[in-house]
Design a protein around this motif. Sequence first.
Motif, PDB file in Angstrom:
ATOM      1  N   ALA A   1       0.863  -1.185   0.000  1.00 17.78           N
ATOM      2  CA  ALA A   1       0.000   0.000   0.000  1.00 17.78           C
ATOM      3  C   ALA A   1       0.898   1.232   0.000  1.00 17.78           C
ATOM      4  O   ALA A   1       1.831   1.318   0.789  1.00 17.78           O
ATOM      5  N   ARG A   2       0.603   2.146  -0.900  1.00 15.69           N
ATOM      6  CA  ARG A   2       1.388   3.374  -0.997  1.00 15.69           C
ATOM      7  C   ARG A   2       0.466   4.577  -0.912  1.00 15.69           C
ATOM      8  O   ARG A   2      -0.615   4.572  -1.498  1.00 15.69           O
ATOM      9  N   THR A   3       0.915   5.585  -0.221  1.00 21.58           N
ATOM     10  CA  THR A   3       0.263   6.886  -0.244  1.00 21.58           C
ATOM     11  C   THR A   3       1.125   7.780  -1.113  1.00 21.58           C
ATOM     12  O   THR A   3       2.335   7.900  -0.869  1.00 21.58           O
ATOM     13  N   ILE A   4       0.530   8.337  -2.142  1.00 25.20           N
ATOM     14  CA  ILE A   4       1.269   9.247  -3.021  1.00 25.20           C
ATOM     15  C   ILE A   4       0.457  10.521  -3.177  1.00 25.20           C
ATOM     16  O   ILE A   4      -0.754  10.545  -2.974  1.00 25.20           O
ATOM     17  N   ASN A   5       1.139  11.583  -3.526  1.00 31.79           N
ATOM     18  CA  ASN A   5       0.486  12.831  -3.913  1.00 31.79           C
ATOM     19  C   ASN A   5       0.782  13.042  -5.383  1.00 31.79           C
ATOM     20  O   ASN A   5       1.925  12.860  -5.823  1.00 31.79           O
ATOM     21  N   ILE A   6      -0.255  13.393  -6.130  1.00 31.46           N
ATOM     22  CA  ILE A   6      -0.041  13.727  -7.537  1.00 31.46           C
ATOM     23  C   ILE A   6      -0.431  15.171  -7.769  1.00 31.46           C
ATOM     24  O   ILE A   6      -1.233  15.747  -7.026  1.00 31.46           O
ATOM     25  N   ARG A   7       0.147  15.744  -8.818  1.00 35.49           N
ATOM     26  CA  ARG A   7      -0.163  17.118  -9.211  1.00 35.49           C
ATOM     27  C   ARG A   7      -0.460  17.116 -10.701  1.00 35.49           C
ATOM     28  O   ARG A   7       0.230  16.454 -11.468  1.00 35.49           O
ATOM     29  N   VAL A   8      -1.496  17.853 -11.077  1.00 36.47           N
ATOM     30  CA  VAL A   8      -1.771  18.104 -12.486  1.00 36.47           C
ATOM     31  C   VAL A   8      -1.632  19.594 -12.724  1.00 36.47           C
ATOM     32  O   VAL A   8      -1.815  20.399 -11.815  1.00 36.47           O
ATOM     33  N   GLN A   9      -1.280  19.959 -13.955  1.00 33.29           N
ATOM     34  CA  GLN A   9      -0.886  21.335 -14.250  1.00 33.29           C
ATOM     35  C   GLN A   9      -2.002  22.215 -14.779  1.00 33.29           C
ATOM     36  O   GLN A   9      -1.757  23.382 -15.094  1.00 33.29           O
ATOM     37  N   SER A  10      -3.219  21.668 -14.910  1.00 39.56           N
ATOM     38  CA  SER A  10      -4.299  22.506 -15.452  1.00 39.56           C
ATOM     39  C   SER A  10      -5.654  21.970 -15.012  1.00 39.56           C
ATOM     40  O   SER A  10      -5.779  20.815 -14.590  1.00 39.56           O
ATOM     41  N   ASP A  11      -6.661  22.818 -15.149  1.00 34.05           N
ATOM     42  CA  ASP A  11      -8.029  22.392 -14.878  1.00 34.05           C
ATOM     43  C   ASP A  11      -8.425  21.271 -15.836  1.00 34.05           C
ATOM     44  O   ASP A  11      -9.110  20.324 -15.447  1.00 34.05           O
ATOM     45  N   ALA A  12      -7.979  21.378 -17.093  1.00 33.53           N
ATOM     46  CA  ALA A  12      -8.301  20.351 -18.095  1.00 33.53           C
ATOM     47  C   ALA A  12      -7.702  18.999 -17.707  1.00 33.53           C
ATOM     48  O   ALA A  12      -8.353  17.955 -17.860  1.00 33.53           O
ATOM     49  N   ASP A  13      -6.464  18.996 -17.174  1.00 31.05           N
ATOM     50  CA  ASP A  13      -5.849  17.731 -16.743  1.00 31.05           C
ATOM     51  C   ASP A  13      -6.575  17.147 -15.536  1.00 31.05           C
ATOM     52  O   ASP A  13      -6.699  15.932 -15.411  1.00 31.05           O
ATOM     53  N   ARG A  14      -7.065  17.994 -14.654  1.00 30.82           N
ATOM     54  CA  ARG A  14      -7.847  17.489 -13.524  1.00 30.82           C
ATOM     55  C   ARG A  14      -9.107  16.790 -14.045  1.00 30.82           C
ATOM     56  O   ARG A  14      -9.447  15.695 -13.592  1.00 30.82           O
ATOM     57  N   LEU A  15      -9.790  17.411 -14.981  1.00 33.44           N
ATOM     58  CA  LEU A  15     -10.989  16.801 -15.559  1.00 33.44           C
ATOM     59  C   LEU A  15     -10.652  15.508 -16.295  1.00 33.44           C
ATOM     60  O   LEU A  15     -11.402  14.526 -16.223  1.00 33.44           O
ATOM     61  N   ARG A  16      -9.511  15.485 -17.014  1.00 36.57           N
ATOM     62  CA  ARG A  16      -9.083  14.254 -17.704  1.00 36.57           C
ATOM     63  C   ARG A  16      -8.794  13.146 -16.713  1.00 36.57           C
ATOM     64  O   ARG A  16      -9.145  11.987 -16.947  1.00 36.57           O
ATOM     65  N   PHE A  17      -8.137  13.470 -15.582  1.00 38.10           N
ATOM     66  CA  PHE A  17      -7.838  12.457 -14.574  1.00 38.10           C
ATOM     67  C   PHE A  17      -9.131  11.920 -13.965  1.00 38.10           C
ATOM     68  O   PHE A  17      -9.286  10.706 -13.796  1.00 38.10           O
ATOM     69  N   ASP A  18     -10.067  12.804 -13.638  1.00 40.94           N
ATOM     70  CA  ASP A  18     -11.354  12.366 -13.101  1.00 40.94           C
ATOM     71  C   ASP A  18     -12.080  11.459 -14.090  1.00 40.94           C
ATOM     72  O   ASP A  18     -12.677  10.458 -13.690  1.00 40.94           O
ATOM     73  N   ALA A  19     -12.010  11.785 -15.380  1.00 41.61           N
ATOM     74  CA  ALA A  19     -12.635  10.940 -16.410  1.00 41.61           C
ATOM     75  C   ALA A  19     -11.926   9.597 -16.509  1.00 41.61           C
ATOM     76  O   ALA A  19     -12.577   8.561 -16.701  1.00 41.61           O
ATOM     77  N   TRP A  20     -10.599   9.587 -16.354  1.00 43.73           N
ATOM     78  CA  TRP A  20      -9.836   8.335 -16.383  1.00 43.73           C
ATOM     79  C   TRP A  20     -10.275   7.422 -15.231  1.00 43.73           C
ATOM     80  O   TRP A  20     -10.513   6.241 -15.428  1.00 43.73           O
ATOM     81  N   VAL A  21     -10.415   7.988 -14.026  1.00 44.48           N
ATOM     82  CA  VAL A  21     -10.874   7.206 -12.873  1.00 44.48           C
ATOM     83  C   VAL A  21     -12.294   6.699 -13.113  1.00 44.48           C
ATOM     84  O   VAL A  21     -12.597   5.528 -12.897  1.00 44.48           O
TER      85      VAL A  21
END
Length: 119
Positions: A47-67
């Motif tokens: 089990a790992r705890t990681i922090n990720i960062r995305v560089q734009s609002d569009a990337d946040r939306l893309r990550f949410d869509a990927w999940v």
Amino acid sequence: MAIPEFPAYALMLADGFAEEADYGVMRTEMDSGVPKQARRFSVPIIARTINIRVQSDADRLRFDAWVRDDLAGSVGWFNWLDPIGGQRKRARLVGKPACRWQRDGPQRWQTPLQVETVG
């Protein structure tokens, strides 16, 4: 169906990284003497705890869509490059909700993730 890849635009941060191996150790207390221990898994669940960062609002939306779409709401497996060993592993997100986004500057977002791999 192909296993999705962890998005390259989601940058893993060293800050906040933690890792814990679970071998499924079973412990049995004895009437007298030392308790017995046995491990249930030959390969640990990491089990790992990681922090990720995305560089734009569009990337946040893309990550949410990927999940949502590729991981079926975070229950699916994905291929992930282990940051410690550098090996490609199958992983999945654990915890609810999968993402807890916080703004990290203009257009930047950050979220902690719980990632689980076998071995």
